[in-house]
Scaffold this motif. Structure first.
Motif, PDB file in Angstrom:
ATOM      1  N   GLU A 107       5.261  -4.363  -0.003  1.00 25.20           N
ATOM      2  CA  GLU A 107       6.570  -4.358   0.646  1.00 25.20           C
ATOM      3  C   GLU A 107       7.564  -3.436  -0.071  1.00 25.20           C
ATOM      4  OE1 GLU A 107       8.729  -8.036   2.482  1.00 25.20           O
ATOM      5  OE2 GLU A 107       9.175  -7.949   0.332  1.00 25.20           O
ATOM      6  N   ASP A 108       7.484  -3.397  -1.404  1.00 24.20           N
ATOM      7  CA  ASP A 108       8.525  -2.668  -2.143  1.00 24.20           C
ATOM      8  C   ASP A 108       8.245  -1.171  -2.261  1.00 24.20           C
ATOM      9  OD1 ASP A 108       6.365  -3.339  -3.728  1.00 24.20           O
ATOM     10  OD2 ASP A 108       7.548  -3.627  -5.556  1.00 24.20           O
ATOM     11  N   THR A 109       6.988  -0.736  -2.148  1.00 22.58           N
ATOM     12  CA  THR A 109       6.687   0.703  -2.280  1.00 22.58           C
ATOM     13  C   THR A 109       6.180   1.315  -0.984  1.00 22.58           C
ATOM     14  OG1 THR A 109       4.332   0.513  -2.804  1.00 22.58           O
ATOM     15  CG2 THR A 109       5.881   0.250  -4.647  1.00 22.58           C
ATOM     16  N   PHE A 110       5.856   0.507   0.011  1.00 25.67           N
ATOM     17  CA  PHE A 110       5.295   0.955   1.305  1.00 25.67           C
ATOM     18  C   PHE A 110       3.879   1.520   1.151  1.00 25.67           C
ATOM     19  CE2 PHE A 110       9.960   2.198   1.649  1.00 25.67           C
ATOM     20  CZ  PHE A 110      10.360   1.059   2.321  1.00 25.67           C
ATOM     21  N   ASN A 111       3.271   1.391  -0.042  1.00 23.91           N
ATOM     22  CA  ASN A 111       1.925   1.941  -0.273  1.00 23.91           C
ATOM     23  C   ASN A 111       0.857   0.887  -0.030  1.00 23.91           C
ATOM     24  OD1 ASN A 111       1.866   4.746  -1.049  1.00 23.91           O
ATOM     25  ND2 ASN A 111       3.119   4.183  -2.812  1.00 23.91           N
ATOM     26  N   LEU A 112      -0.377   1.383   0.222  1.00 29.16           N
ATOM     27  CA  LEU A 112      -1.552   0.535   0.377  1.00 29.16           C
ATOM     28  C   LEU A 112      -1.575  -0.529  -0.734  1.00 29.16           C
ATOM     29  CD1 LEU A 112      -4.137   0.481   2.120  1.00 29.16           C
ATOM     30  CD2 LEU A 112      -5.182   2.053   0.479  1.00 29.16           C
ATOM     31  N   ASP A 113      -1.791  -1.800  -0.336  1.00 33.12           N
ATOM     32  CA  ASP A 113      -1.754  -2.901  -1.304  1.00 33.12           C
ATOM     33  C   ASP A 113      -3.166  -3.172  -1.834  1.00 33.12           C
ATOM     34  OD1 ASP A 113      -1.504  -5.231  -2.720  1.00 33.12           O
ATOM     35  OD2 ASP A 113      -0.278  -6.251  -1.206  1.00 33.12           O
ATOM     36  N   PRO A 114      -3.415  -2.834  -3.110  1.00 29.13           N
ATOM     37  CA  PRO A 114      -4.772  -2.999  -3.642  1.00 29.13           C
ATOM     38  C   PRO A 114      -5.265  -4.446  -3.552  1.00 29.13           C
ATOM     39  CG  PRO A 114      -3.327  -1.961  -5.276  1.00 29.13           C
ATOM     40  CD  PRO A 114      -2.466  -2.305  -4.106  1.00 29.13           C
ATOM     41  N   ALA A 115      -4.346  -5.408  -3.622  1.00 30.13           N
ATOM     42  CA  ALA A 115      -4.751  -6.821  -3.594  1.00 30.13           C
ATOM     43  C   ALA A 115      -5.385  -7.191  -2.256  1.00 30.13           C
ATOM     44  CB  ALA A 115      -3.543  -7.711  -3.871  1.00 30.13           C
ATOM     45  N   LYS A 116      -5.164  -6.370  -1.234  1.00 27.87           N
ATOM     46  CA  LYS A 116      -5.680  -6.692   0.102  1.00 27.87           C
ATOM     47  C   LYS A 116      -6.887  -5.838   0.492  1.00 27.87           C
ATOM     48  CE  LYS A 116      -1.178  -8.360   1.506  1.00 27.87           C
ATOM     49  NZ  LYS A 116       0.157  -7.796   1.797  1.00 27.87           N
ATOM     50  N   ILE A 117      -7.307  -4.952  -0.396  1.00 28.24           N
ATOM     51  CA  ILE A 117      -8.391  -4.026  -0.030  1.00 28.24           C
ATOM     52  C   ILE A 117      -9.742  -4.726   0.032  1.00 28.24           C
ATOM     53  CG2 ILE A 117      -9.743  -2.023  -0.813  1.00 28.24           C
ATOM     54  CD1 ILE A 117      -7.125  -0.759  -1.773  1.00 28.24           C
ATOM     55  N   GLU A 118     -10.040  -5.544  -0.964  1.00 26.82           N
ATOM     56  CA  GLU A 118     -11.418  -6.059  -1.059  1.00 26.82           C
ATOM     57  C   GLU A 118     -11.820  -6.897   0.142  1.00 26.82           C
ATOM     58  OE1 GLU A 118     -11.457  -7.137  -5.383  1.00 26.82           O
ATOM     59  OE2 GLU A 118     -13.396  -6.082  -5.256  1.00 26.82           O
ATOM     60  N   ALA A 119     -10.864  -7.612   0.717  1.00 18.78           N
ATOM     61  CA  ALA A 119     -11.171  -8.448   1.888  1.00 18.78           C
ATOM     62  C   ALA A 119     -11.593  -7.600   3.092  1.00 18.78           C
ATOM     63  CB  ALA A 119      -9.946  -9.298   2.242  1.00 18.78           C
ATOM     64  N   ALA A 120     -11.244  -6.306   3.065  1.00 15.40           N
ATOM     65  CA  ALA A 120     -11.555  -5.432   4.209  1.00 15.40           C
ATOM     66  C   ALA A 120     -12.860  -4.662   4.018  1.00 15.40           C
ATOM     67  CB  ALA A 120     -10.397  -4.454   4.424  1.00 15.40           C
ATOM     68  N   ILE A 121     -13.487  -4.798   2.848  1.00 18.80           N
ATOM     69  CA  ILE A 121     -14.716  -4.036   2.570  1.00 18.80           C
ATOM     70  C   ILE A 121     -15.908  -4.706   3.251  1.00 18.80           C
ATOM     71  CG2 ILE A 121     -16.306  -3.305   0.726  1.00 18.80           C
ATOM     72  CD1 ILE A 121     -13.839  -3.010  -1.098  1.00 18.80           C
TER      73      ILE A 121
END
Ligand SMILES: *Cc1c(COP(=O)(O)O)cnc(C)c1O
Length: 372
Positions: A107-121
């Protein structure tokens, strides 16, 4: 317009005496396609980025397309990327018959959130494309760690981040490939179109070089299908000159950002933050206007006062008509969706004057007083 969103004529005026003789010399030389001007810019760009190889291409979208081809992306592969960005990265993934998989943002940087990546692999995931959005570096150490763990390839979309660093390291040099755009409004912009791929991997760089000339390995010998996507020598000539100034331009953008932050202190506007160790180069200066602030009303007030501003981006990519087949529903990526309704970008370019920044700040303070 009291304060324009951007003004390319101001920068050109400061460079005219450098650019015009160099362009005339290029025109007289007849070396219009690749040749010494492109070689010189590629060498300068690689040195600037501290990358082993740089390959000039026709634009930033082609840079992404060619980078994905260099990694041998196949139809049916999945590529994780951000929904809150310009369209190109997702577009080229889909053009190659692969599937963009959107992961929500910080939310604060508008960048891809690494904490949410693994669930999408999934077993089909091949690559991650982080985008250093608005010139603020994505969390590359965390993204690279995930990529290593799952053996995924990483292409950084640096179209908005020329000169941005994280822990002193340039964006574009964390992943296997970095891609850049020289669209005129970018921090390093040409007088037309241009793009670049950087890599420390000699094989990936060589493959990119071949793909930009139709997949040609030797003269008139074609190893694979490629593109006609060369950086124009005229743009390379101009970019070599601009490269000498880009750090001071980024410093000027950072000074304007600090000035805005000061002026907006105590208002309900949420100003951009910088990650620890990050040098944000403010391609955009993007506020969030959280509820109950009324963005439409504030935007109308700014227009009334002649203050240039824009909404980057009004629609999350997972909700674009072109990607309806991917099956995303409203609510799937709530941070990105909310942010598209809250953001507002202000004028920021090196040649902006302090009195103009103050005018924008005053208009914003006045608009917020009227909207509550
Ligand atoms: C500008 C931009 C591109 C595309 O670059 P072009 O040179 O216009 O093709 C890709 N990604 C991002 C994030 C951009 O801002």
């Amino acid at each position: 317009m009291a304060v324009p969103l951007f003004d390319l004529t101001r920068q050109y005026a400061t460079l005219r005496a450098e650019i015009e003789p160099a362009v005339c010399e290029l025109l007289v030389s007849g070396n219009y396609v690749l040749g010494p001007a492109v070689d010189e810019f590629e060498t300068g760009a690689a040195a600037y980025l501290n990358s082993s190889h740089a390959v000039g291409v026709a634009n930033g979208t082609d840079a992404l397309l060619i980078a994905l081809r260099a990694l041998d992306l196949q139809p049916g592969d999945e590529v994780i990327t951000t929904p809150f960005t310009f369209y190109s990265a997702a577009e080229v993934v889909a053009l190659l018959g692969a599937r963009p998989v959107f992961v929500d943002i910080e939310e604060d940087t508008f960048n891809l959130d690494p904490a949410k990546i693994e669930a999408a692999i999934t077993p089909k995931t091949r690559a991650i494309i982080p985008v250093h959005i608005f010139g603020h570096p994505a969390d590359m150490p965390a993204i690279m760690e995930i990529a290593r763990r799952h053996e995924l390839r990483v292409i950084e979309d640096c179209a908005q981040s020329w000169g941005a660093t994280l822990n002193g390291q340039q964006t574009g040099t964390w992943g296997e490939l970095g891609t850049f755009s020289f669209f005129p409004t970018k921090n390093l912009g040409s007088c037309g179109e241009g793009g670049l791929i950087c890599s420390d991997d000699a094989r990936l760089a060589e493959k990119s070089r071949q793909l930009r000339v139709h997949g040609q390995s030797q003269r008139y010998i074609y190893d694979e299908l490629g593109y006609n996507s060369r950086l124009h020598a005229l743009q390379a000539t101009i970019l070599s000159i601009k490269l000498r100034h880009v750090d001071s331009w980024n410093d000027a953008r950072r000074a304007h950002a600090a000035h805005y932050k000061n002026l907006l202190q105590g208002t309900p506007y949420i100003v951009p933050t910088e990650r620890d160790g990050a040098r944000h180069i403010y391609h955009q200066y993007t506020l969030r206007l959280p509820a109950p602030l009324d963005r439409d009303r504030i935007s109308a007030k700014l227009t009334e006062r002649g203050i240039g501003h824009a909404i980057y981006y009004p629609r999350s990519l997972h909700l674009q008509p072109v990607f309806a087949d991917l099956g995303y529903k409203v609510g799937a990526l709530p941070v990105s969706e909310r942010v598209t309704e809250e953001v507002l970008s202000l004028p920021i370019f090196p040649e902006l004057r302090a009195d103009e920044v103050e005018l924008v700040g005053a208009a914003l303070c006045e608009a917020v007083a009227g909207s509550r």
